[in-house]
Design a protein around this motif. Structure first.
Motif, PDB file in Angstrom:
ATOM      1  N   ASN A  67       0.980  -1.325   0.179  1.00 51.24           N
ATOM      2  CA  ASN A  67       0.173   0.236   0.184  1.00 51.24           C
ATOM      3  C   ASN A  67       0.603   1.390  -0.107  1.00 51.24           C
ATOM      4  O   ASN A  67       1.686   1.507   0.826  1.00 51.24           O
ATOM      5  N   PHE A  68       0.719   2.180  -0.792  1.00 53.90           N
ATOM      6  CA  PHE A  68       1.337   3.185  -0.879  1.00 53.90           C
ATOM      7  C   PHE A  68       0.258   4.023  -0.883  1.00 53.90           C
ATOM      8  O   PHE A  68      -0.066   4.606  -1.372  1.00 53.90           O
ATOM      9  N   GLY A  69       0.598   5.347   0.536  1.00 55.57           N
ATOM     10  CA  GLY A  69      -0.669   6.881   0.031  1.00 55.57           C
ATOM     11  C   GLY A  69      -0.747   6.803   2.586  1.00 55.57           C
ATOM     12  O   GLY A  69      -0.182   5.476   3.077  1.00 55.57           O
ATOM     13  N   PRO A  70      -1.580   7.306   2.535  1.00 54.42           N
ATOM     14  CA  PRO A  70      -2.094   7.361   3.750  1.00 54.42           C
ATOM     15  C   PRO A  70      -2.930   5.876   4.563  1.00 54.42           C
ATOM     16  O   PRO A  70      -3.251   5.277   3.091  1.00 54.42           O
ATOM     17  N   LEU A  71      -2.529   5.803   5.570  1.00 55.08           N
ATOM     18  CA  LEU A  71      -2.739   4.648   5.906  1.00 55.08           C
ATOM     19  C   LEU A  71      -4.128   4.296   5.071  1.00 55.08           C
ATOM     20  O   LEU A  71      -4.974   3.266   5.332  1.00 55.08           O
ATOM     21  N   ASP A  72      -4.718   5.037   6.023  1.00 52.47           N
ATOM     22  CA  ASP A  72      -6.496   5.026   6.120  1.00 52.47           C
ATOM     23  C   ASP A  72      -6.901   5.340   4.240  1.00 52.47           C
ATOM     24  O   ASP A  72      -7.947   4.854   4.566  1.00 52.47           O
ATOM     25  N   ALA A  73      -6.297   5.452   3.835  1.00 55.14           N
ATOM     26  CA  ALA A  73      -6.707   5.797   2.203  1.00 55.14           C
ATOM     27  C   ALA A  73      -5.805   5.289   1.237  1.00 55.14           C
ATOM     28  O   ALA A  73      -5.121   6.272   0.185  1.00 55.14           O
ATOM     29  N   PRO A  74      -5.235   4.104   1.174  1.00 57.92           N
ATOM     30  CA  PRO A  74      -4.135   3.927   0.125  1.00 57.92           C
ATOM     31  C   PRO A  74      -4.425   4.994  -1.861  1.00 57.92           C
ATOM     32  O   PRO A  74      -5.391   4.163  -2.148  1.00 57.92           O
ATOM     33  N   GLU A  75      -3.121   5.472  -1.873  1.00 62.72           N
ATOM     34  CA  GLU A  75      -3.500   5.776  -3.171  1.00 62.72           C
ATOM     35  C   GLU A  75      -3.361   4.499  -4.309  1.00 62.72           C
ATOM     36  O   GLU A  75      -3.601   4.634  -5.346  1.00 62.72           O
ATOM     37  N   LEU A  76      -2.556   3.449  -3.474  1.00 62.74           N
ATOM     38  CA  LEU A  76      -2.088   2.139  -5.093  1.00 62.74           C
ATOM     39  C   LEU A  76      -2.051   1.049  -3.725  1.00 62.74           C
ATOM     40  O   LEU A  76      -1.937   1.285  -2.643  1.00 62.74           O
ATOM     41  N   SER A  77      -2.650  -0.154  -3.995  1.00 68.09           N
ATOM     42  CA  SER A  77      -2.669  -1.133  -3.202  1.00 68.09           C
ATOM     43  C   SER A  77      -2.299  -2.034  -4.047  1.00 68.09           C
ATOM     44  O   SER A  77      -2.763  -2.698  -5.588  1.00 68.09           O
ATOM     45  N   ILE A  78      -1.281  -2.771  -4.047  1.00 68.45           N
ATOM     46  CA  ILE A  78      -0.916  -4.342  -4.921  1.00 68.45           C
ATOM     47  C   ILE A  78      -1.378  -5.352  -4.504  1.00 68.45           C
ATOM     48  O   ILE A  78      -0.449  -5.142  -3.265  1.00 68.45           O
ATOM     49  N   ALA A  79      -1.704  -6.388  -4.210  1.00 67.77           N
ATOM     50  CA  ALA A  79      -1.505  -7.625  -3.933  1.00 67.77           C
ATOM     51  C   ALA A  79      -1.179  -8.358  -4.565  1.00 67.77           C
ATOM     52  O   ALA A  79      -0.942  -8.754  -5.950  1.00 67.77           O
ATOM     53  N   GLU A  80       0.030  -9.609  -4.004  1.00 68.17           N
ATOM     54  CA  GLU A  80       0.539  -9.755  -4.704  1.00 68.17           C
ATOM     55  C   GLU A  80       0.908 -11.943  -3.802  1.00 68.17           C
ATOM     56  O   GLU A  80       1.115 -11.444  -2.350  1.00 68.17           O
ATOM     57  N   PRO A  81       0.289 -12.912  -4.508  1.00 70.16           N
ATOM     58  CA  PRO A  81       0.967 -14.379  -3.877  1.00 70.16           C
ATOM     59  C   PRO A  81       2.577 -14.449  -3.353  1.00 70.16           C
ATOM     60  O   PRO A  81       2.651 -13.729  -4.003  1.00 70.16           O
ATOM     61  N   LEU A  82       2.509 -14.968  -2.311  1.00 68.86           N
ATOM     62  CA  LEU A  82       3.254 -14.941  -1.902  1.00 68.86           C
ATOM     63  C   LEU A  82       4.040 -16.301  -2.927  1.00 68.86           C
ATOM     64  O   LEU A  82       5.506 -16.408  -2.590  1.00 68.86           O
ATOM     65  N   GLU A  83       3.792 -16.855  -3.491  1.00 67.30           N
ATOM     66  CA  GLU A  83       4.455 -17.720  -3.755  1.00 67.30           C
ATOM     67  C   GLU A  83       5.339 -16.886  -5.167  1.00 67.30           C
ATOM     68  O   GLU A  83       6.004 -17.284  -5.537  1.00 67.30           O
ATOM     69  N   THR A  84       4.716 -15.801  -5.410  1.00 66.03           N
ATOM     70  CA  THR A  84       5.491 -15.383  -6.866  1.00 66.03           C
ATOM     71  C   THR A  84       5.791 -14.606  -6.254  1.00 66.03           C
ATOM     72  O   THR A  84       6.717 -13.627  -6.986  1.00 66.03           O
ATOM     73  N   VAL A  85       5.535 -13.549  -5.117  1.00 65.56           N
ATOM     74  CA  VAL A  85       6.684 -12.362  -5.288  1.00 65.56           C
ATOM     75  C   VAL A  85       7.945 -12.386  -4.948  1.00 65.56           C
ATOM     76  O   VAL A  85       8.714 -13.286  -4.683  1.00 65.56           O
ATOM     77  N   ALA A  86       8.435 -11.263  -5.208  1.00 60.46           N
ATOM     78  CA  ALA A  86       9.774 -11.793  -5.951  1.00 60.46           C
ATOM     79  C   ALA A  86      10.894 -10.361  -4.391  1.00 60.46           C
ATOM     80  O   ALA A  86      10.770  -9.110  -4.305  1.00 60.46           O
ATOM     81  N   PHE A  87      11.116 -11.536  -3.668  1.00 63.72           N
ATOM     82  CA  PHE A  87      11.665 -11.258  -2.855  1.00 63.72           C
ATOM     83  C   PHE A  87      13.352 -11.072  -2.862  1.00 63.72           C
ATOM     84  O   PHE A  87      13.630 -13.340  -3.142  1.00 63.72           O
ATOM     85  N   THR A  88      14.222 -10.709  -2.140  1.00 60.23           N
ATOM     86  CA  THR A  88      15.313 -11.199  -2.225  1.00 60.23           C
ATOM     87  C   THR A  88      16.587 -10.986  -1.090  1.00 60.23           C
ATOM     88  O   THR A  88      16.302  -9.966  -0.509  1.00 60.23           O
ATOM     89  N   PRO A  89      16.663 -12.053   0.030  1.00 56.21           N
ATOM     90  CA  PRO A  89      16.516 -12.126   1.353  1.00 56.21           C
ATOM     91  C   PRO A  89      18.676 -11.608   1.286  1.00 56.21           C
ATOM     92  O   PRO A  89      19.116 -11.526   0.602  1.00 56.21           O
TER      93      PRO A  89
END
Length: 125
Positions: free
Chosen positions: A13-35
């Motif tokens: 979520n990007f923007g104010p916590l109560d009204a984000p300007e952008l929200s993107i949901a991505e499954p854990l299986e496919t989200v690109a995370f680099t540890p």
């Protein structure tokens, strides 16, 4: 900006916590995370969320060791394709935690990080 876990997905979520300007949901299986690779002066992780041609990369870093001079750093970089569009640095007092919890979440669904290929796999030793 906020990242949360809900029903098997990571939500950016990007923007104010109560009204984000952008929200993107991505499954854990496919989200690109680099540890963090486990070496170096800085402990860092990054996660990227896709939205059409755009990618929103969230980066977290903290200096380690007895001579550490910097606290936690957080950035958001927006890419259109391979072109960087904007790079934002978070105010230090707004950073709550690191991204390392994502590592545990990916492991909880049976994924393992392969440091050689720098990818997540379902084949765990």
């Amino acid at each position: 900006m906020q990242i949360c876990h809900w029903k098997g997905a990571l939500i950016y979520n990007f923007g104010p916590l109560d009204a984000p300007e952008l929200s993107i949901a991505e499954p854990l299986e496919t989200v690109a995370f680099t540890p963090w690779p486990g070496v170096g002066r800085y402990i860092w992780e990054k996660v990227s969320f896709r939205n059409g041609a755009f990618a929103y990369e969230v980066y977290s870093s903290v200096e380690r060791g007895p001579d550490a001079a910097t606290g936690q750093v957080g950035t958001i970089t927006v890419f259109e394709g391979d072109t960087e569009i904007v790079h934002l640095t978070c105010d230090a007092d707004t950073i709550a935690g690191s991204l390392d919890r994502i590592y545990d979440l990916k492991q909880s669904i049976g994924q393992c990080w392969d440091a050689d290929s720098k990818t997540w796999t379902n084949i765990c030793d």
